[in-house]
Motif scaffolding. Sequence first.
Motif, PDB file in Angstrom:
ATOM      1  N   PRO A  60       0.806  -1.225   0.000  1.00 16.26           N
ATOM      2  CA  PRO A  60       0.000   0.000   0.000  1.00 16.26           C
ATOM      3  C   PRO A  60       0.839   1.274   0.000  1.00 16.26           C
ATOM      4  CG  PRO A  60      -0.928  -1.599   1.513  1.00 16.26           C
ATOM      5  CD  PRO A  60       0.377  -2.171   1.041  1.00 16.26           C
ATOM      6  N   ALA A  61       2.060   1.223   0.532  1.00 11.28           N
ATOM      7  CA  ALA A  61       2.910   2.414   0.531  1.00 11.28           C
ATOM      8  C   ALA A  61       3.224   2.881  -0.883  1.00 11.28           C
ATOM      9  CB  ALA A  61       4.210   2.134   1.285  1.00 11.28           C
ATOM     10  N   ASP A  62       3.168   1.965  -1.840  1.00 13.20           N
ATOM     11  CA  ASP A  62       3.430   2.308  -3.239  1.00 13.20           C
ATOM     12  C   ASP A  62       2.152   2.559  -4.017  1.00 13.20           C
ATOM     13  OD1 ASP A  62       6.187   1.954  -2.844  1.00 13.20           O
ATOM     14  OD2 ASP A  62       5.999  -0.198  -3.173  1.00 13.20           O
ATOM     15  N   GLY A  63       1.011   2.478  -3.337  1.00 10.23           N
ATOM     16  CA  GLY A  63      -0.266   2.617  -4.000  1.00 10.23           C
ATOM     17  C   GLY A  63      -0.822   1.274  -4.433  1.00 10.23           C
ATOM     18  N   PRO A  95       6.798   1.605 -11.031  1.00 12.96           N
ATOM     19  CA  PRO A  95       7.577   2.495 -10.159  1.00 12.96           C
ATOM     20  C   PRO A  95       7.594   3.960 -10.596  1.00 12.96           C
ATOM     21  CG  PRO A  95       8.773   0.449 -10.547  1.00 12.96           C
ATOM     22  CD  PRO A  95       7.591   0.431 -11.463  1.00 12.96           C
ATOM     23  N   ARG A  96       7.434   4.213 -11.886  1.00 12.02           N
ATOM     24  CA  ARG A  96       7.543   5.588 -12.376  1.00 12.02           C
ATOM     25  C   ARG A  96       6.205   6.264 -12.624  1.00 12.02           C
ATOM     26  NH1 ARG A  96      12.043   6.303 -16.915  1.00 12.02           N
ATOM     27  NH2 ARG A  96      11.589   8.452 -16.311  1.00 12.02           N
ATOM     28  N   ALA A  97       5.153   5.480 -12.856  1.00 12.09           N
ATOM     29  CA  ALA A  97       3.867   6.089 -13.189  1.00 12.09           C
ATOM     30  C   ALA A  97       2.758   5.049 -13.079  1.00 12.09           C
ATOM     31  CB  ALA A  97       3.885   6.672 -14.602  1.00 12.09           C
ATOM     32  N   LEU A  98       1.545   5.543 -12.928  1.00  8.70           N
ATOM     33  CA  LEU A  98       0.362   4.701 -13.045  1.00  8.70           C
ATOM     34  C   LEU A  98      -0.046   4.699 -14.516  1.00  8.70           C
ATOM     35  CD1 LEU A  98      -2.021   3.131 -11.663  1.00  8.70           C
ATOM     36  CD2 LEU A  98      -3.241   5.325 -11.671  1.00  8.70           C
ATOM     37  N   LEU A  99      -0.130   3.510 -15.097  1.00 11.92           N
ATOM     38  CA  LEU A  99      -0.480   3.383 -16.505  1.00 11.92           C
ATOM     39  C   LEU A  99      -1.808   2.656 -16.643  1.00 11.92           C
ATOM     40  CD1 LEU A  99       3.012   2.246 -17.869  1.00 11.92           C
ATOM     41  CD2 LEU A  99       2.122   4.588 -17.673  1.00 11.92           C
ATOM     42  N   GLY A 100      -2.550   2.982 -17.661  1.00 13.03           N
ATOM     43  CA  GLY A 100      -3.820   2.313 -17.913  1.00 13.03           C
ATOM     44  C   GLY A 100      -4.083   2.224 -19.400  1.00 13.03           C
ATOM     45  N   ARG A 101      -4.876   1.237 -19.759  1.00  8.72           N
ATOM     46  CA  ARG A 101      -5.193   1.059 -21.179  1.00  8.72           C
ATOM     47  C   ARG A 101      -6.610   0.537 -21.316  1.00  8.72           C
ATOM     48  NH1 ARG A 101      -5.098  -4.352 -21.746  1.00  8.72           N
ATOM     49  NH2 ARG A 101      -3.764  -5.542 -20.332  1.00  8.72           N
ATOM     50  N   VAL A 159      -3.926   5.941 -20.478  1.00  8.45           N
ATOM     51  CA  VAL A 159      -3.777   7.010 -19.501  1.00  8.45           C
ATOM     52  C   VAL A 159      -2.441   6.837 -18.786  1.00  8.45           C
ATOM     53  CG1 VAL A 159      -5.002   5.716 -17.690  1.00  8.45           C
ATOM     54  CG2 VAL A 159      -4.821   8.215 -17.539  1.00  8.45           C
ATOM     55  N   ARG A 160      -1.835   7.946 -18.427  1.00  2.74           N
ATOM     56  CA  ARG A 160      -0.627   7.956 -17.605  1.00  2.74           C
ATOM     57  C   ARG A 160      -0.808   9.011 -16.515  1.00  2.74           C
ATOM     58  NH1 ARG A 160       5.227   7.099 -18.236  1.00  2.74           N
ATOM     59  NH2 ARG A 160       6.300   8.496 -16.781  1.00  2.74           N
ATOM     60  N   LEU A 161      -0.510   8.626 -15.290  1.00  2.00           N
ATOM     61  CA  LEU A 161      -0.560   9.547 -14.159  1.00  2.00           C
ATOM     62  C   LEU A 161       0.790   9.495 -13.460  1.00  2.00           C
ATOM     63  CD1 LEU A 161      -3.452   9.808 -11.517  1.00  2.00           C
ATOM     64  CD2 LEU A 161      -1.065  10.197 -10.950  1.00  2.00           C
ATOM     65  N   ASP A 162       1.464  10.647 -13.367  1.00  3.44           N
ATOM     66  CA  ASP A 162       2.724  10.698 -12.636  1.00  3.44           C
ATOM     67  C   ASP A 162       2.823  12.048 -11.931  1.00  3.44           C
ATOM     68  OD1 ASP A 162       3.403  12.547 -14.572  1.00  3.44           O
ATOM     69  OD2 ASP A 162       4.900  11.298 -15.553  1.00  3.44           O
ATOM     70  N   SER A 163       3.946  12.302 -11.279  1.00  9.46           N
ATOM     71  CA  SER A 163       4.121  13.561 -10.574  1.00  9.46           C
ATOM     72  C   SER A 163       5.568  14.010 -10.680  1.00  9.46           C
ATOM     73  CB  SER A 163       3.722  13.428  -9.099  1.00  9.46           C
ATOM     74  OG  SER A 163       4.593  12.544  -8.416  1.00  9.46           O
ATOM     75  N   VAL A 164       5.760  15.321 -10.568  1.00 13.31           N
ATOM     76  CA  VAL A 164       7.089  15.925 -10.544  1.00 13.31           C
ATOM     77  C   VAL A 164       7.092  16.965  -9.431  1.00 13.31           C
ATOM     78  CG1 VAL A 164       7.560  15.539 -12.991  1.00 13.31           C
ATOM     79  CG2 VAL A 164       6.392  17.630 -12.271  1.00 13.31           C
ATOM     80  N   PRO A 165       8.261  17.242  -8.848  1.00 12.19           N
ATOM     81  CA  PRO A 165       8.324  18.273  -7.807  1.00 12.19           C
ATOM     82  C   PRO A 165       7.900  19.638  -8.353  1.00 12.19           C
ATOM     83  CG  PRO A 165      10.315  16.931  -7.795  1.00 12.19           C
ATOM     84  CD  PRO A 165       9.562  16.571  -9.043  1.00 12.19           C
ATOM     85  N   ASP A 166       7.157  20.365  -7.539  1.00 14.12           N
ATOM     86  CA  ASP A 166       6.715  21.706  -7.927  1.00 14.12           C
ATOM     87  C   ASP A 166       7.806  22.687  -7.512  1.00 14.12           C
ATOM     88  OD1 ASP A 166       5.306  23.932  -8.657  1.00 14.12           O
ATOM     89  OD2 ASP A 166       3.830  23.792  -7.038  1.00 14.12           O
ATOM     90  N   SER A 167       8.896  22.698  -8.269  1.00 14.18           N
ATOM     91  CA  SER A 167      10.079  23.468  -7.875  1.00 14.18           C
ATOM     92  C   SER A 167       9.900  24.967  -8.056  1.00 14.18           C
ATOM     93  CB  SER A 167      11.301  22.990  -8.673  1.00 14.18           C
ATOM     94  OG  SER A 167      11.043  23.049 -10.062  1.00 14.18           O
ATOM     95  N   SER A 168       9.136  25.376  -9.048  1.00 15.33           N
ATOM     96  CA  SER A 168       9.019  26.807  -9.329  1.00 15.33           C
ATOM     97  C   SER A 168       7.858  27.464  -8.594  1.00 15.33           C
ATOM     98  CB  SER A 168       8.859  27.037 -10.830  1.00 15.33           C
ATOM     99  OG  SER A 168       7.618  26.520 -11.286  1.00 15.33           O
TER     100      SER A 168
END
Length: 250
Positions: free
Chosen positions: A49-52, A80-86, A94-103
């Motif tokens: 569950p820690a990884d979803g 490990p890098r994204a949630l993928l769906g087809r 579909v692809r769901l991922d995240s990146v740091p909101d640095s700006s």
Amino acid sequence: DILATHPSTPERVAQATQAARQISAPGIGDSDRTGYLAAIDGMNFGEDPADGIVRGRRFLQPRLRFAFTAPENFVLDNTPRALLGRAPGGVEAVRLDSVPDSSGGALDAYLASGWLDGLLKSSVQMGEINGMPAAFGLARAGEWNFRVAVVRKDGDIYRLLFAARAMDEATTARFDQAIQSFRPLTEEEAQKVKPLKLQVVKAGIGDNADSCGRKMAIVDRPMDMFLLLNGLQPGASLKYGEQYKIVIDQ
């Protein structure tokens, strides 16, 4: 050249069999199946569950505190890098991922910053997803059309990218409905996210592979997984009183 010093596969099998025969013959010894099944009864199965976790079309991420529901008939895969769906036939994805909101800048500017090829800048709009700031747009690349949304949550930017061969109004509406399913999880909801479990059950008089397969808490090919877990072939019958492994949801 490598085969010059390595026996062929049949030779290796024969050598392994000969070595095993020096220890015991088939059918001799105690396999302790009962003890083995007792040891694994109730163990976690599948994703941490820690990884979803994926539950049908739903994805729950208790550590990052969000939930998402894919459109009808989509099959999800948590990598490990994204949630993928087809969708069936590979005509939608579909692809769901995240990146740091640095700006911390405007989301429409991030959407148009160049990470997404083929963005139609005239389609970019600002808005919200369940109270979280978001930006939306359309893109085209090759034979694919894209509906994309970016949403700011807890110091990250989550990117939802839907792809389809044909992007008509109905398809866009279905994708937008899935985008709006992205929401925060409460602490209580996050604590309720549990892994699947292995359960050892005894076959009853009327049980067969089909009936046990229907008990599996797995949406994608549950019957195949039941057969695999129990070393059974398609069409195999179950023995009354024999123990078998199934997967359950807590």
